[in-house]
Design a protein around this motif. Structure first.
Motif, short mmCIF file in Angstrom:
data_model
loop_
_atom_site.label_atom_id
_atom_site.label_comp_id
_atom_site.label_asym_id
_atom_site.label_seq_id
_atom_site.Cartn_x
_atom_site.Cartn_y
_atom_site.Cartn_z
N VAL A 106 45.32 55.73 36.55
CA VAL A 106 44.56 55.44 37.77
C VAL A 106 45.22 54.24 38.45
CG1 VAL A 106 42.31 54.74 38.72
CG2 VAL A 106 42.40 56.26 36.72
N THR A 107 45.38 54.34 39.77
CA THR A 107 45.95 53.23 40.53
C THR A 107 44.82 52.33 41.02
OG1 THR A 107 47.76 54.65 41.23
CG2 THR A 107 47.43 52.64 42.52
N ARG A 108 44.96 51.05 40.73
CA ARG A 108 43.96 50.05 41.13
C ARG A 108 44.67 48.83 41.68
NH1 ARG A 108 38.52 51.80 40.11
NH2 ARG A 108 38.42 52.85 38.11
N ALA A 109 43.90 47.93 42.32
CA ALA A 109 44.45 46.64 42.72
C ALA A 109 44.82 45.87 41.45
CB ALA A 109 43.43 45.86 43.54
N ARG A 110 45.92 45.10 41.50
CA ARG A 110 46.37 44.38 40.29
C ARG A 110 45.57 43.09 40.07
NH1 ARG A 110 49.17 40.72 37.88
NH2 ARG A 110 49.58 39.54 39.77
N LYS A 111 45.10 42.53 41.20
CA LYS A 111 44.38 41.26 41.12
C LYS A 111 43.18 41.34 42.05
CE LYS A 111 45.45 36.39 41.64
NZ LYS A 111 46.43 35.42 42.14
N GLU A 129 43.10 39.55 36.66
CA GLU A 129 44.38 40.20 36.87
C GLU A 129 44.54 41.28 35.83
OE1 GLU A 129 47.93 37.79 37.18
OE2 GLU A 129 46.71 36.09 37.85
N ASP A 130 45.37 42.26 36.13
CA ASP A 130 45.73 43.33 35.20
C ASP A 130 44.51 43.97 34.55
OD1 ASP A 130 48.54 43.05 35.76
OD2 ASP A 130 48.44 41.19 34.64
N LEU A 131 44.40 43.91 33.21
CA LEU A 131 43.31 44.63 32.52
C LEU A 131 41.92 44.18 33.00
CD1 LEU A 131 42.43 46.69 30.39
CD2 LEU A 131 42.54 44.86 28.68
N LEU A 132 41.75 42.87 33.18
CA LEU A 132 40.44 42.38 33.62
C LEU A 132 40.13 42.85 35.05
CD1 LEU A 132 37.90 40.77 32.98
CD2 LEU A 132 39.08 38.69 33.72
N ALA A 133 41.14 42.84 35.90
CA ALA A 133 40.95 43.31 37.29
C ALA A 133 40.58 44.79 37.28
CB ALA A 133 42.22 43.08 38.09
N ARG A 134 41.25 45.55 36.43
CA ARG A 134 40.98 46.98 36.31
C ARG A 134 39.53 47.20 35.84
NH1 ARG A 134 43.86 51.47 36.18
NH2 ARG A 134 45.62 50.16 36.70
N CYS A 135 39.15 46.40 34.87
CA CYS A 135 37.81 46.50 34.32
C CYS A 135 36.76 46.18 35.39
CB CYS A 135 37.72 45.53 33.14
SG CYS A 135 36.51 46.01 31.95
N PHE A 136 36.96 45.11 36.14
CA PHE A 136 36.03 44.76 37.23
C PHE A 136 35.87 45.96 38.17
CE2 PHE A 136 37.15 39.91 37.18
CZ PHE A 136 36.12 39.67 36.28
N GLN A 137 36.98 46.55 38.58
CA GLN A 137 36.94 47.63 39.57
C GLN A 137 36.28 48.88 38.99
OE1 GLN A 137 40.88 47.63 42.03
NE2 GLN A 137 41.28 46.37 40.24
N HIS A 138 36.61 49.19 37.74
CA HIS A 138 36.02 50.36 37.08
C HIS A 138 34.50 50.21 36.95
CE1 HIS A 138 36.19 53.57 33.79
NE2 HIS A 138 34.99 53.06 33.63
N GLU A 139 34.05 49.03 36.52
CA GLU A 139 32.61 48.81 36.30
C GLU A 139 31.85 48.75 37.63
OE1 GLU A 139 31.62 49.39 33.41
OE2 GLU A 139 33.57 49.20 32.48
N ILE A 140 32.43 48.12 38.63
CA ILE A 140 31.75 48.04 39.93
C ILE A 140 31.67 49.44 40.54
CG2 ILE A 140 31.88 47.09 42.28
CD1 ILE A 140 32.91 44.46 40.93
N ASP A 141 32.71 50.24 40.33
CA ASP A 141 32.65 51.66 40.75
C ASP A 141 31.42 52.34 40.14
OD1 ASP A 141 34.82 51.93 42.40
OD2 ASP A 141 36.05 53.09 40.99
#
Ligand code: NI
Length: 174
Positions: A106-111, A129-141
């Motif tokens: 999945v493509t997400r913002a890096r930061k 950044e990176d994994l944490l940024a991905r996690c923020f975006q996934h959970e907010i989704d």
């Protein structure tokens, strides 16, 4: 207390926007958050959103260490979170406790920067950044009723849905 994690497909709670939290500092909210951490660690996840435990509220818990031994826990509680800035793009494999066994790039913002409230209702700004940024975006989704499969091509998503329906029929996807 460990909650049952709701699975993708035919569970409307996962696909509708969750409700804003308006009451803070209550014993109920603290308990819900504690139980969400317990449920997430038991399932070996790094993030969990309230709709995944059938609670349609804008709450998510995150710990990218996964609570594994030898790591200091890094518990984050995000209530009514919003992404305020996004930077860069990165594609990595992603999974979800509500879609077990399926991982896709999945493509997400890096930061990202996120604004969220804590259990007391205080606003905080968090950067990831990176994994944490991905996690923020996934959970907010999740709080907006969006699952990671929504970011895949229609073709890939249909293949995954077909696979899940087969497992449902076989009683292997409860
Ligand atoms: Ni998820």
């Amino acid at each position: 207390m460990i909650y049952r994690i709701v699975k993708y497909l035919n569970n409307p709670v996962l696909e509708k926007p969750a409700e804003k939290v308006t009451e803070f500092g209550t014993a109920e909210l603290r308990e819900l958050v504690e139980n969400m951490f317990e449920t997430m660690y038991a399932a070996h996840g790094i993030g969990l959103a309230a709709p995944q435990v059938d609670v349609s509220k804008r709450i998510t818990v995150i710990d990218i260490t996964g609570g594994e031994e030898g790591h200091e826990p890094e518990r984050l509680v995000l209530i009514n979170p919003e992404v305020t800035t996004k930077e860069g793009k990165i594609t990595e494999e992603e999974g979800c406790l509500s879609i077990p066994g399926i991982r896709e790039p999945v493509t997400r913002a890096r930061k990202v920067t996120v604004r969220a409230q804590n259990v007391e209702g205080e606003w905080q700004e968090l950067e990831g950044e990176d994994l944490l940024a991905r996690c923020f975006q996934h959970e907010i989704d999740h709080l907006n009723g969006i699952l990671f499969v929504s970011h895949l091509s229609a073709l890939k998503r249909d293949l995954i849905k077909r696979r899940i329906r087969k497992l449902q029929k076989a009683g292997e996807w409860e």
